[in-house]
Design a protein around this motif. Sequence first.
Motif, PDB file in Angstrom:
ATOM      1  N   LEU A   1       5.040  -0.280  13.501  1.00  0.00           N
ATOM      2  CA  LEU A   1       5.342   0.053  12.113  1.00  0.00           C
ATOM      3  C   LEU A   1       6.309  -0.938  11.474  1.00  0.00           C
ATOM      4  CD1 LEU A   1       5.543   3.943  12.214  1.00  0.00           C
ATOM      5  CD2 LEU A   1       3.661   2.499  11.459  1.00  0.00           C
ATOM      6  N   SER A   2       7.134  -1.593  12.274  1.00  0.00           N
ATOM      7  CA  SER A   2       8.056  -2.583  11.708  1.00  0.00           C
ATOM      8  C   SER A   2       7.304  -3.806  11.186  1.00  0.00           C
ATOM      9  CB  SER A   2       9.100  -2.993  12.739  1.00  0.00           C
ATOM     10  OG  SER A   2       8.484  -3.615  13.846  1.00  0.00           O
ATOM     11  N   ALA A   3       6.053  -3.983  11.616  1.00  0.00           N
ATOM     12  CA  ALA A   3       5.246  -5.113  11.154  1.00  0.00           C
ATOM     13  C   ALA A   3       4.445  -4.779   9.898  1.00  0.00           C
ATOM     14  CB  ALA A   3       4.292  -5.556  12.263  1.00  0.00           C
ATOM     15  N   VAL A   4       4.468  -3.515   9.482  1.00  0.00           N
ATOM     16  CA  VAL A   4       3.739  -3.090   8.286  1.00  0.00           C
ATOM     17  C   VAL A   4       4.620  -3.383   7.075  1.00  0.00           C
ATOM     18  CG1 VAL A   4       2.639  -1.138   7.118  1.00  0.00           C
ATOM     19  CG2 VAL A   4       2.555  -1.308   9.609  1.00  0.00           C
ATOM     20  N   SER A   5       4.029  -3.969   6.045  1.00  0.00           N
ATOM     21  CA  SER A   5       4.813  -4.356   4.866  1.00  0.00           C
ATOM     22  C   SER A   5       5.254  -3.121   4.066  1.00  0.00           C
ATOM     23  CB  SER A   5       3.996  -5.280   3.960  1.00  0.00           C
ATOM     24  OG  SER A   5       2.971  -4.555   3.304  1.00  0.00           O
ATOM     25  N   GLN A   6       6.317  -3.300   3.306  1.00  0.00           N
ATOM     26  CA  GLN A   6       6.825  -2.222   2.463  1.00  0.00           C
ATOM     27  C   GLN A   6       5.762  -1.748   1.463  1.00  0.00           C
ATOM     28  OE1 GLN A   6       9.736  -0.743   3.015  1.00  0.00           O
ATOM     29  NE2 GLN A   6       9.325   0.753   1.423  1.00  0.00           N
ATOM     30  N   PRO A   7       5.034  -2.661   0.796  1.00  0.00           N
ATOM     31  CA  PRO A   7       3.980  -2.201  -0.127  1.00  0.00           C
ATOM     32  C   PRO A   7       2.896  -1.377   0.584  1.00  0.00           C
ATOM     33  CG  PRO A   7       4.516  -4.472  -0.602  1.00  0.00           C
ATOM     34  CD  PRO A   7       5.238  -4.116   0.666  1.00  0.00           C
ATOM     35  N   GLN A   8       2.566  -1.743   1.821  1.00  0.00           N
ATOM     36  CA  GLN A   8       1.576  -0.957   2.567  1.00  0.00           C
ATOM     37  C   GLN A   8       2.108   0.439   2.872  1.00  0.00           C
ATOM     38  OE1 GLN A   8       1.121  -3.886   5.724  1.00  0.00           O
ATOM     39  NE2 GLN A   8      -1.061  -4.073   5.222  1.00  0.00           N
ATOM     40  N   LEU A   9       3.381   0.529   3.257  1.00  0.00           N
ATOM     41  CA  LEU A   9       3.977   1.836   3.540  1.00  0.00           C
ATOM     42  C   LEU A   9       4.060   2.686   2.274  1.00  0.00           C
ATOM     43  CD1 LEU A   9       6.816   0.848   6.017  1.00  0.00           C
ATOM     44  CD2 LEU A   9       4.680   2.054   6.546  1.00  0.00           C
ATOM     45  N   VAL A  10       4.397   2.060   1.149  1.00  0.00           N
ATOM     46  CA  VAL A  10       4.457   2.792  -0.118  1.00  0.00           C
ATOM     47  C   VAL A  10       3.074   3.310  -0.493  1.00  0.00           C
ATOM     48  CG1 VAL A  10       4.884   2.540  -2.598  1.00  0.00           C
ATOM     49  CG2 VAL A  10       6.525   1.629  -0.952  1.00  0.00           C
ATOM     50  N   ALA A  11       2.048   2.468  -0.318  1.00  0.00           N
ATOM     51  CA  ALA A  11       0.681   2.898  -0.627  1.00  0.00           C
ATOM     52  C   ALA A  11       0.275   4.059   0.266  1.00  0.00           C
ATOM     53  CB  ALA A  11      -0.290   1.731  -0.452  1.00  0.00           C
ATOM     54  N   LEU A  12       0.621   4.011   1.546  1.00  0.00           N
ATOM     55  CA  LEU A  12       0.307   5.109   2.450  1.00  0.00           C
ATOM     56  C   LEU A  12       1.069   6.364   2.047  1.00  0.00           C
ATOM     57  CD1 LEU A  12      -1.085   6.279   4.914  1.00  0.00           C
ATOM     58  CD2 LEU A  12       0.736   5.304   6.329  1.00  0.00           C
ATOM     59  N   ALA A  13       2.334   6.219   1.671  1.00  0.00           N
ATOM     60  CA  ALA A  13       3.131   7.373   1.237  1.00  0.00           C
ATOM     61  C   ALA A  13       2.506   8.023   0.008  1.00  0.00           C
ATOM     62  CB  ALA A  13       4.562   6.948   0.944  1.00  0.00           C
ATOM     63  N   HIS A  14       2.072   7.216  -0.950  1.00  0.00           N
ATOM     64  CA  HIS A  14       1.416   7.763  -2.143  1.00  0.00           C
ATOM     65  C   HIS A  14       0.139   8.504  -1.762  1.00  0.00           C
ATOM     66  CE1 HIS A  14       4.012   6.276  -5.277  1.00  0.00           C
ATOM     67  NE2 HIS A  14       3.971   5.059  -4.755  1.00  0.00           N
ATOM     68  N   HIS A  15      -0.613   7.927  -0.849  1.00  0.00           N
ATOM     69  CA  HIS A  15      -1.848   8.577  -0.404  1.00  0.00           C
ATOM     70  C   HIS A  15      -1.544   9.911   0.276  1.00  0.00           C
ATOM     71  CE1 HIS A  15      -5.859   9.140   1.157  1.00  0.00           C
ATOM     72  NE2 HIS A  15      -5.342   9.270   2.372  1.00  0.00           N
ATOM     73  N   LEU A  16      -0.579   9.910   1.190  1.00  0.00           N
ATOM     74  CA  LEU A  16      -0.232  11.145   1.893  1.00  0.00           C
ATOM     75  C   LEU A  16       0.293  12.207   0.930  1.00  0.00           C
ATOM     76  CD1 LEU A  16       1.464   9.702   5.091  1.00  0.00           C
ATOM     77  CD2 LEU A  16      -0.782  10.783   4.919  1.00  0.00           C
ATOM     78  N   ASN A  17       1.086  11.774  -0.057  1.00  0.00           N
ATOM     79  CA  ASN A  17       1.614  12.737  -1.016  1.00  0.00           C
ATOM     80  C   ASN A  17       0.544  13.302  -1.941  1.00  0.00           C
ATOM     81  OD1 ASN A  17       4.236  12.545  -0.057  1.00  0.00           O
ATOM     82  ND2 ASN A  17       4.750  10.862  -1.423  1.00  0.00           N
ATOM     83  N   SER A  18      -0.567  12.584  -2.073  1.00  0.00           N
ATOM     84  CA  SER A  18      -1.651  13.066  -2.935  1.00  0.00           C
ATOM     85  C   SER A  18      -2.525  14.101  -2.226  1.00  0.00           C
ATOM     86  CB  SER A  18      -2.512  11.909  -3.409  1.00  0.00           C
ATOM     87  OG  SER A  18      -3.302  11.394  -2.353  1.00  0.00           O
ATOM     88  N   LEU A  19      -2.416  14.171  -0.906  1.00  0.00           N
ATOM     89  CA  LEU A  19      -3.214  15.127  -0.148  1.00  0.00           C
ATOM     90  C   LEU A  19      -2.603  16.525  -0.261  1.00  0.00           C
ATOM     91  CD1 LEU A  19      -3.799  13.054   3.107  1.00  0.00           C
ATOM     92  CD2 LEU A  19      -5.325  13.302   1.160  1.00  0.00           C
ATOM     93  N   SER A  20      -3.431  17.513  -0.349  1.00  0.00           N
ATOM     94  CA  SER A  20      -2.939  18.883  -0.510  1.00  0.00           C
ATOM     95  C   SER A  20      -2.440  19.482   0.798  1.00  0.00           C
ATOM     96  CB  SER A  20      -4.031  19.778  -1.094  1.00  0.00           C
ATOM     97  OG  SER A  20      -5.061  19.951  -0.140  1.00  0.00           O
TER      98      SER A  20
END
Length: 50
Positions: free
Chosen positions: A26-45
Amino acid sequence: MTNLTLIAAAHQHKRIRRFMPGDTELSAVSQPQLVALAHHLNSLSGHIDY
Protein backbone atom coordinates in the motif's frame (compact mmCIF):
# COMPACT_ATOMS: atom_id res chain seq x y z
CA MET A 1 -6.64 4.59 20.12
CA THR A 2 -9.95 3.32 21.37
CA ASN A 3 -11.29 -0.14 20.63
CA LEU A 4 -13.90 1.40 18.32
CA THR A 5 -11.17 3.17 16.33
CA LEU A 6 -9.22 -0.07 15.99
CA ILE A 7 -12.35 -1.93 14.84
CA ALA A 8 -13.13 0.80 12.30
CA ALA A 9 -9.54 0.74 10.99
CA ALA A 10 -9.62 -3.06 10.67
CA HIS A 11 -12.95 -2.90 8.83
CA GLN A 12 -11.62 -0.26 6.43
CA HIS A 13 -8.48 -2.33 5.79
CA LYS A 14 -10.68 -5.34 4.99
CA ARG A 15 -12.74 -3.25 2.55
CA ILE A 16 -9.60 -1.96 0.83
CA ARG A 17 -8.23 -5.48 0.46
CA ARG A 18 -11.37 -6.54 -1.41
CA PHE A 19 -10.23 -4.22 -4.21
CA MET A 20 -6.47 -4.62 -3.93
CA PRO A 21 -4.66 -7.95 -3.77
CA GLY A 22 -3.19 -8.91 -0.41
CA ASP A 23 0.36 -8.73 -1.72
CA THR A 24 -0.06 -5.11 -2.88
CA GLU A 25 2.33 -2.84 -1.01
CA LEU A 26 0.00 0.00 0.00
CA SER A 27 2.93 2.38 0.50
CA ALA A 28 3.58 2.05 -3.25
CA VAL A 29 0.03 3.14 -4.15
CA SER A 30 -0.19 6.83 -5.06
CA GLN A 31 -2.25 9.28 -3.04
CA PRO A 32 -4.60 9.97 -6.01
CA GLN A 33 -5.22 6.22 -6.36
CA LEU A 34 -6.04 5.93 -2.65
CA VAL A 35 -8.36 8.94 -2.85
CA ALA A 36 -10.13 7.42 -5.86
CA LEU A 37 -10.55 4.14 -3.98
CA ALA A 38 -11.83 5.99 -0.90
CA HIS A 39 -14.42 7.81 -3.03
CA HIS A 40 -15.48 4.52 -4.57
CA LEU A 41 -15.79 2.79 -1.19
CA ASN A 42 -17.73 5.72 0.24
CA SER A 43 -20.16 5.57 -2.67
CA LEU A 44 -21.06 1.96 -1.89
CA SER A 45 -24.09 1.44 0.31
CA GLY A 46 -22.69 -1.57 2.10
CA HIS A 47 -25.86 -3.47 1.23
CA ILE A 48 -25.38 -6.63 -0.77
CA ASP A 49 -28.20 -7.87 -3.00
CA TYR A 50 -28.38 -11.61 -3.46
